[in-house]
Motif scaffolding. Sequence first.
Motif, PDB file in Angstrom:
ATOM      1  N   ALA A   1       0.807  -1.203   0.000  1.00 32.25           N
ATOM      2  CA  ALA A   1       0.000   0.000   0.000  1.00 32.25           C
ATOM      3  C   ALA A   1       0.852   1.270   0.000  1.00 32.25           C
ATOM      4  N   PRO A   2       1.937   1.343   0.793  1.00 31.55           N
ATOM      5  CA  PRO A   2       2.743   2.579   0.766  1.00 31.55           C
ATOM      6  C   PRO A   2       3.371   2.837  -0.607  1.00 31.55           C
ATOM      7  N   ARG A   3       3.831   1.787  -1.262  1.00 33.21           N
ATOM      8  CA  ARG A   3       4.428   1.968  -2.594  1.00 33.21           C
ATOM      9  C   ARG A   3       3.380   2.459  -3.583  1.00 33.21           C
ATOM     10  N   PHE A   4       2.214   1.862  -3.539  1.00 36.48           N
ATOM     11  CA  PHE A   4       1.116   2.240  -4.420  1.00 36.48           C
ATOM     12  C   PHE A   4       0.752   3.706  -4.200  1.00 36.48           C
ATOM     13  N   GLY A   5       0.616   4.096  -2.941  1.00 38.66           N
ATOM     14  CA  GLY A   5       0.258   5.473  -2.603  1.00 38.66           C
ATOM     15  C   GLY A   5       1.302   6.475  -3.053  1.00 38.66           C
ATOM     16  N   ALA A   6       2.575   6.134  -2.867  1.00 39.29           N
ATOM     17  CA  ALA A   6       3.653   7.049  -3.251  1.00 39.29           C
ATOM     18  C   ALA A   6       3.675   7.271  -4.764  1.00 39.29           C
ATOM     19  N   VAL A   7       3.502   6.207  -5.521  1.00 43.87           N
ATOM     20  CA  VAL A   7       3.502   6.341  -6.982  1.00 43.87           C
ATOM     21  C   VAL A   7       2.233   7.056  -7.445  1.00 43.87           C
ATOM     22  N   ALA A   8       1.105   6.765  -6.820  1.00 43.97           N
ATOM     23  CA  ALA A   8      -0.147   7.439  -7.172  1.00 43.97           C
ATOM     24  C   ALA A   8      -0.022   8.950  -6.975  1.00 43.97           C
ATOM     25  N   GLU A   9       0.613   9.365  -5.895  1.00 41.07           N
ATOM     26  CA  GLU A   9       0.806  10.794  -5.623  1.00 41.07           C
ATOM     27  C   GLU A   9       1.668  11.449  -6.695  1.00 41.07           C
ATOM     28  N   LYS A  10       2.678  10.727  -7.164  1.00 36.09           N
ATOM     29  CA  LYS A  10       3.591  11.276  -8.170  1.00 36.09           C
ATOM     30  C   LYS A  10       2.879  11.552  -9.497  1.00 36.09           C
ATOM     31  N   PHE A  11       1.846  10.780  -9.810  1.00 36.47           N
ATOM     32  CA  PHE A  11       1.183  10.895 -11.102  1.00 36.47           C
ATOM     33  C   PHE A  11      -0.226  11.471 -11.018  1.00 36.47           C
ATOM     34  N   VAL A  12      -0.522  12.209  -9.963  1.00 35.56           N
ATOM     35  CA  VAL A  12      -1.844  12.829  -9.812  1.00 35.56           C
ATOM     36  C   VAL A  12      -2.148  13.689 -11.037  1.00 35.56           C
ATOM     37  N   GLY A  13      -3.345  13.519 -11.578  1.00 42.88           N
ATOM     38  CA  GLY A  13      -3.766  14.288 -12.734  1.00 42.88           C
ATOM     39  C   GLY A  13      -3.341  13.698 -14.069  1.00 42.88           C
ATOM     40  N   ILE A  15      -2.881  10.007 -14.365  1.00 39.60           N
ATOM     41  CA  ILE A  15      -3.368   8.632 -14.409  1.00 39.60           C
ATOM     42  C   ILE A  15      -4.223   8.395 -13.166  1.00 39.60           C
ATOM     43  N   ARG A  16      -5.214   7.529 -13.276  1.00 42.62           N
ATOM     44  CA  ARG A  16      -6.076   7.243 -12.127  1.00 42.62           C
ATOM     45  C   ARG A  16      -5.719   5.885 -11.542  1.00 42.62           C
ATOM     46  N   PHE A  17      -5.687   5.840 -10.232  1.00 44.25           N
ATOM     47  CA  PHE A  17      -5.399   4.615  -9.496  1.00 44.25           C
ATOM     48  C   PHE A  17      -6.649   4.212  -8.725  1.00 44.25           C
ATOM     49  N   PHE A  18      -6.954   2.921  -8.754  1.00 42.77           N
ATOM     50  CA  PHE A  18      -8.089   2.393  -8.016  1.00 42.77           C
ATOM     51  C   PHE A  18      -7.640   1.191  -7.215  1.00 42.77           C
ATOM     52  N   LYS A  19      -8.126   1.101  -6.005  1.00 35.00           N
ATOM     53  CA  LYS A  19      -7.866  -0.065  -5.171  1.00 35.00           C
ATOM     54  C   LYS A  19      -9.183  -0.814  -5.027  1.00 35.00           C
ATOM     55  N   ASP A  57       6.853  -8.637  -7.110  1.00 34.40           N
ATOM     56  CA  ASP A  57       7.138  -7.827  -8.296  1.00 34.40           C
ATOM     57  C   ASP A  57       6.730  -6.369  -8.103  1.00 34.40           C
ATOM     58  N   ILE A  58       5.911  -6.109  -7.091  1.00 36.34           N
ATOM     59  CA  ILE A  58       5.418  -4.745  -6.871  1.00 36.34           C
ATOM     60  C   ILE A  58       6.431  -3.980  -6.025  1.00 36.34           C
ATOM     61  N   LYS A  59       7.423  -3.508  -6.696  1.00 32.31           N
ATOM     62  CA  LYS A  59       8.414  -2.638  -6.076  1.00 32.31           C
ATOM     63  C   LYS A  59       8.198  -1.258  -6.666  1.00 32.31           C
ATOM     64  N   ARG A  60       8.546  -0.246  -5.917  1.00 33.29           N
ATOM     65  CA  ARG A  60       8.285   1.125  -6.355  1.00 33.29           C
ATOM     66  C   ARG A  60       8.863   1.395  -7.742  1.00 33.29           C
ATOM     67  N   THR A  61      10.080   0.914  -8.009  1.00 37.77           N
ATOM     68  CA  THR A  61      10.697   1.194  -9.308  1.00 37.77           C
ATOM     69  C   THR A  61       9.952   0.489 -10.443  1.00 37.77           C
ATOM     70  N   ALA A  62       9.513  -0.760 -10.224  1.00 39.01           N
ATOM     71  CA  ALA A  62       8.770  -1.494 -11.255  1.00 39.01           C
ATOM     72  C   ALA A  62       7.413  -0.853 -11.487  1.00 39.01           C
ATOM     73  N   LEU A  63       6.755  -0.449 -10.425  1.00 39.86           N
ATOM     74  CA  LEU A  63       5.452   0.195 -10.539  1.00 39.86           C
ATOM     75  C   LEU A  63       5.588   1.526 -11.277  1.00 39.86           C
ATOM     76  N   LYS A  64       6.564   2.312 -10.909  1.00 43.92           N
ATOM     77  CA  LYS A  64       6.781   3.611 -11.550  1.00 43.92           C
ATOM     78  C   LYS A  64       7.101   3.415 -13.040  1.00 43.92           C
ATOM     79  N   ALA A  65       7.929   2.444 -13.363  1.00 48.30           N
ATOM     80  CA  ALA A  65       8.295   2.176 -14.761  1.00 48.30           C
ATOM     81  C   ALA A  65       7.058   1.735 -15.558  1.00 48.30           C
ATOM     82  N   SER A  66       6.197   0.924 -14.966  1.00 45.51           N
ATOM     83  CA  SER A  66       5.000   0.476 -15.664  1.00 45.51           C
ATOM     84  C   SER A  66       4.062   1.641 -15.942  1.00 45.51           C
TER      85      SER A  66
END
Length: 72
Positions: A1-13, A15-19, A57-66
């Motif tokens: 969850a923290p990784r997801f939240g951090a990447v979601a904050e970086k891309f506000v406006g 891309i949309r993230f849904f849990k 596989d859900i690491k911050r760098t992989a998530l950000k790259a995707s």
Amino acid sequence: APRFGAVAEKFVGKIRFFKILRGENDALAKKLNVTASPTLVFFKAGKESGERLSGDDIKRTALKASVEALLK
């Protein structure tokens, strides 16, 4: 969850993230063929796009790259 939240904050406006809680949305989990938690499924223009990420596989760098790949 923290990784997801951090990447979601970086891309506000951009891309949309849904849990979605798999246990509370069994029909959607089956439709998307999600069998493990956590699993990240990426969509672009309403269609699944890119590689799915799950478990370790859900690491911050992989998530950000995707996410960055989807924005290209």
